[in-house]
Design an enzyme around this catalytic site. Structure first.
Site, PDB file in Angstrom:
ATOM      1  N   THR A   7       1.041  -1.210   0.136  1.00 22.05           N
ATOM      2  CA  THR A   7      -0.136   0.063   0.205  1.00 22.05           C
ATOM      3  C   THR A   7       0.845   1.127  -0.048  1.00 22.05           C
ATOM      4  OG1 THR A   7      -2.007   1.010   1.026  1.00 22.05           O
ATOM      5  CG2 THR A   7       0.008   0.484   2.459  1.00 22.05           C
ATOM      6  N   GLY A 162       0.961   5.914  -7.008  1.00 19.14           N
ATOM      7  CA  GLY A 162       0.177   5.006  -7.764  1.00 19.14           C
ATOM      8  C   GLY A 162       0.482   4.912  -9.045  1.00 19.14           C
ATOM      9  N   CYS A 165       3.940   2.688  -8.383  1.00 18.06           N
ATOM     10  CA  CYS A 165       4.089   1.491  -7.577  1.00 18.06           C
ATOM     11  C   CYS A 165       3.160   0.497  -8.111  1.00 18.06           C
ATOM     12  CB  CYS A 165       4.174   1.817  -6.054  1.00 18.06           C
ATOM     13  SG  CYS A 165       3.959   0.503  -5.171  1.00 18.06           S
ATOM     14  N   THR A 168      -0.052   0.202  -5.474  1.00 15.04           N
ATOM     15  CA  THR A 168      -0.695   1.265  -4.953  1.00 15.04           C
ATOM     16  C   THR A 168      -1.780   1.452  -6.202  1.00 15.04           C
ATOM     17  OG1 THR A 168       1.154   1.972  -3.655  1.00 15.04           O
ATOM     18  CG2 THR A 168      -0.606   3.561  -4.573  1.00 15.04           C
TER      19      THR A 168
END
Length: 179
Positions: A7, A162, A165, A168
């Site tokens: 996350t 986001g 990664c 994410t």
């Protein structure tokens, strides 16, 4: 057995105005299990923000224990954090939990680690999780070079994380305190 994990959680502070945000993705290995998990919570009469990264069940366990410590210490963030990490280090079951927490109120931002550390980060920002380094870098640049409010910095940092990664996503939850 593989763990649910990965996350991005990021917290940005300007004075007493703090924003904490996270994405909503949970993965098992290389499979997205759910994209709408809420990893950011308001605790202790909405006066404390908490966000978690790591194995989901472990993170929920730690967050529940932290909330109990907050109640015990009447919302005193630092005392609750120190007591939780003391338990985390000494309890055989808790020691095996694989998670990290960022907790914040209008005065302090703290990172609670699986090693039993309580860290108060520099620059008014903290980030954890697989996309944490991306989000922290973006947030630091925005904090230094703009006058954006914390929630806007958190939003842009999560968007950048986001994009970079794979663990994410772009489903963000952002909470704020102060103003």
């Amino acid at each position: 057995m593989e763990q649910f994990h990965a996350t991005t959680i990021v917290c940005v502070r300007r004075g007493n105005h703090v924003a904490l945000g996270g994405d909503g993705q949970v993965t098992l290995g290389n499979i997205v299990i759910k994209g709408t998990v809420r990893k950011i919570r308001r605790l202790y009469h909405d006066k404390v923000l908490a966000g978690f990264a790591g194995a989901t069940a472990d993170a929920f366990t730690l967050q529940e224990r932290f909330e109990a410590k907050l109640e015990k210490h009447q919302g005193h963030l630092m005392r609750a954090a120190v007591e939780l990490t003391r338990d985390w280090r000494t309890d055989r079951v808790l020691r095996r939990l694989e998670a990290m927490l960022i907790v914040a109120d209008t005065e302090h931002t703290l990172v609670l680690t699986g090693n039993g550390d309580v860290l108060e980060p520099e620059h008014g920002l903290a980030a954890i999780g697989s996309g944490g380094a991306y989000a922290q870098s973006a947030a630091l640049a925005l904090l230094r070079n703009t006058e954006l409010p914390p929630e806007a910095i958190v939003k842009q940092s999560l968007e950048i994380a986001g994009d970079l990664c794979i663990y994410t996503n772009q489903n963000h939850v952002i909470e704020t305190l102060g103003a």
